[in-house]
Design a protein around this motif. Structure first.
Motif, mmCIF file in Angstrom:
data_model
loop_
_atom_site.group_PDB
_atom_site.id
_atom_site.type_symbol
_atom_site.label_atom_id
_atom_site.label_comp_id
_atom_site.label_asym_id
_atom_site.label_seq_id
_atom_site.Cartn_x
_atom_site.Cartn_y
_atom_site.Cartn_z
ATOM 1 N N GLY A 200 -6.076 9.804 3.024
ATOM 2 C CA GLY A 200 -6.893 9.503 4.194
ATOM 3 C C GLY A 200 -7.433 8.094 4.231
ATOM 4 N N LEU A 201 -7.342 7.356 3.119
ATOM 5 C CA LEU A 201 -7.818 5.974 3.128
ATOM 6 C C LEU A 201 -6.855 5.105 3.931
ATOM 7 N N GLU A 202 -7.375 4.399 4.924
ATOM 8 C CA GLU A 202 -6.564 3.523 5.762
ATOM 9 C C GLU A 202 -6.350 2.180 5.063
ATOM 10 N N ASN A 203 -5.083 1.808 4.866
ATOM 11 C CA ASN A 203 -4.761 0.504 4.273
ATOM 12 C C ASN A 203 -5.596 0.234 3.024
ATOM 13 N N PRO A 204 -5.446 1.041 1.973
ATOM 14 C CA PRO A 204 -6.314 0.905 0.795
ATOM 15 C C PRO A 204 -6.153 -0.427 0.086
ATOM 16 N N LEU A 205 -7.267 -0.887 -0.437
ATOM 17 C CA LEU A 205 -7.365 -2.141 -1.169
ATOM 18 C C LEU A 205 -7.869 -1.818 -2.569
ATOM 19 N N VAL A 206 -7.245 -2.388 -3.599
ATOM 20 C CA VAL A 206 -7.682 -2.186 -4.985
ATOM 21 C C VAL A 206 -8.497 -3.397 -5.402
ATOM 22 N N ARG A 207 -9.711 -3.145 -5.857
ATOM 23 C CA ARG A 207 -10.638 -4.217 -6.230
ATOM 24 C C ARG A 207 -10.988 -4.080 -7.715
ATOM 25 N N GLU A 220 -0.461 -1.120 -1.620
ATOM 26 C CA GLU A 220 0.985 -1.051 -1.453
ATOM 27 C C GLU A 220 1.685 -2.205 -2.150
ATOM 28 N N GLN A 221 1.045 -3.373 -2.161
ATOM 29 C CA GLN A 221 1.624 -4.527 -2.840
ATOM 30 C C GLN A 221 1.567 -4.339 -4.353
ATOM 31 N N LEU A 222 0.461 -3.800 -4.845
ATOM 32 C CA LEU A 222 0.311 -3.548 -6.275
ATOM 33 C C LEU A 222 1.375 -2.570 -6.765
ATOM 34 N N MET A 223 1.634 -1.531 -5.986
ATOM 35 C CA MET A 223 2.591 -0.509 -6.396
ATOM 36 C C MET A 223 4.039 -0.967 -6.245
ATOM 37 N N ALA A 224 4.269 -1.978 -5.434
ATOM 38 C CA ALA A 224 5.633 -2.425 -5.180
ATOM 39 C C ALA A 224 6.131 -3.447 -6.202
#
Length: 376
Positions: A200-207, A220-224
């Motif tokens: 449910g998180l929209e466009n999640p950001l990892v901080r 998505e960038q971190l996982m890619a």
């Protein structure tokens, strides 16, 4: 009875200029550039100046995410400040200082590695073991013991302290404090241990919060990219949150709404695509506008009468105009980056207002004809 139609046409003729519209006309906004003292700046975006405009100060955020590289750690766990160390010394000498005549071993009370990385060994003094692997620390302690017990052997056990844990603060199914099982424990492993990113998180950001610094990356960038899966350190704090950047779409666009950023950067063309493009029947393709506010400190002085500067905005409020009926404007829109809190405005063509007036006139005439027919 034809006076009804005449009256209707007269009313419409007087009010046509004020017929309600869904958006502003481009002439109503762009006419400001012809003013002697304009209250905002109007810039026409073309292939010739789009690169210069991209170099203008960024608004709404820092301009890019700052993230760490992925250095590989040692294969064995390192001893850190706060770890608890248990030492057992085996010594078979009859006159051993550490063991008694019955037992050939001496179990020392558990010791916490100090802020300076030391533990205290009886008859030896302080021994620094921080940043050593467990085998290396055991060998160093045993070497230090040779002066008082040349034949002694040392057994070492390490229990991780708070300094060897990372906190998973939010945005996952099971937030909490998690021990780091090795110095190769990555941020994605920690997120997985917490049950993954909450649905449910929209466009999640990892901080990542580390040592007074904040690092961010899109999930998505971190996982890619495996090279971005950085190794954690004790004391790290990780938060998964929604990317709060947005732009606003108004006027003759496909949708009028607040739109979250779906990627790290969006061009004007991509922003239009995100909201379903422009209305085929209403939009003025010659004047698609982007409205932006700049801090006063980002404005640049220019010679009097100038309407453009390659170095930055002349005024705090700027309207960027695109002509999407030309290849020049289309290519410019593909390279012009939208900033968070920008407003993308699809202006309305004059033809639409004319159609609205004609539609109203047609409705009145139709009603008048119906009345006349009934009267006959």
């Amino acid at each position: 009875m034809m006076t009804w139609a005449a009256a209707g046409l007269s009313v419409l003729a007087l009010t046509a200029c004020s017929v309600p519209r869904g958006s502003a006309l481009s002439s109503e906004i762009l006419s400001e550039q012809n003013s002697d003292a304009p209250s905002y700046q109007v810039v026409s975006v073309t292939r010739d100046n789009v690169a210069e405009l991209t170099a203008w100060p960024v608004t709404g955020w820092k301009g890019e995410y700052k993230w760490l590289a992925n250095p590989r750690g040692p294969q064995s766990q390192l001893i850190r400040t706060g770890d608890v160390v248990s030492v057992v010394v085996w010594d078979n000498q009859d006159n051993s200082l550490l063991s008694n005549g019955v037992s050939k071993q001496a179990s020392l009370p558990p010791m916490v590695v100090s802020a300076t990385g030391m533990i205290f060994m009886p008859y030896v003094g302080e021994v620094e073991i921080r940043n050593l692997t467990q085998p290396a620390a055991r060998a160093k302690i045993q070497e230090a013991m040779t002066e008082v017990a040349p034949e002694a052997q040392v057994q070492l056990a390490v229990q991780q302290g708070a300094g060897n844990a990372a906190d998973l603060v939010g945005g996952v199914s099971a937030p909490g404090s998690y021990p780091l099982p090795s110095r190769n424990y990555s941020i994605l492993s920690l997120i997985a241990a917490g049950g993954g990113i909450r649905p449910g998180l929209e466009n999640p950001l990892v901080r990542l919060l580390r040592g007074g610094h904040v690092y961010e990356i899109r999930a998505e960038q971190l996982m890619a990219d495996p090279n971005l899966n950085t190794i954690l350190r004790g004391g790290d704090k990780v938060v998964v949150a929604e990317d709060d950047r947005f732009f606003t779409a108004l006027g003759a666009t496909g949708r009028e709404e607040v739109v979250p950023f779906t990627r790290e950067s969006l061009t004007a063309m991509e922003a239009l695509s995100t909201v379903g493009g422009l209305s085929d029947s209403r939009a003025d393709l010659k004047s698609v506008l982007v409205l932006r506010d700049y801090p006063v400190d980002d404005t640049v002085p220019t010679p009097e009468g100038a309407d453009y500067s390659a170095k930055g905005p002349l005024q705090e409020q700027v309207v960027f105009a695109f002509d999407l009926t030309s290849a020049d404007g289309l290519f410019a829109a593909r390279k012009f980056e939208i900033n968070p809190k920008d407003t993308v405005l699809g202006t309305e063509t004059v033809v639409t207002s004319a159609r609205t007036v004609l539609g109203l006139i047609g409705s009145v005439v139709g009603v008048t004809n119906a009345v006349n027919n009934l009267a006959e």
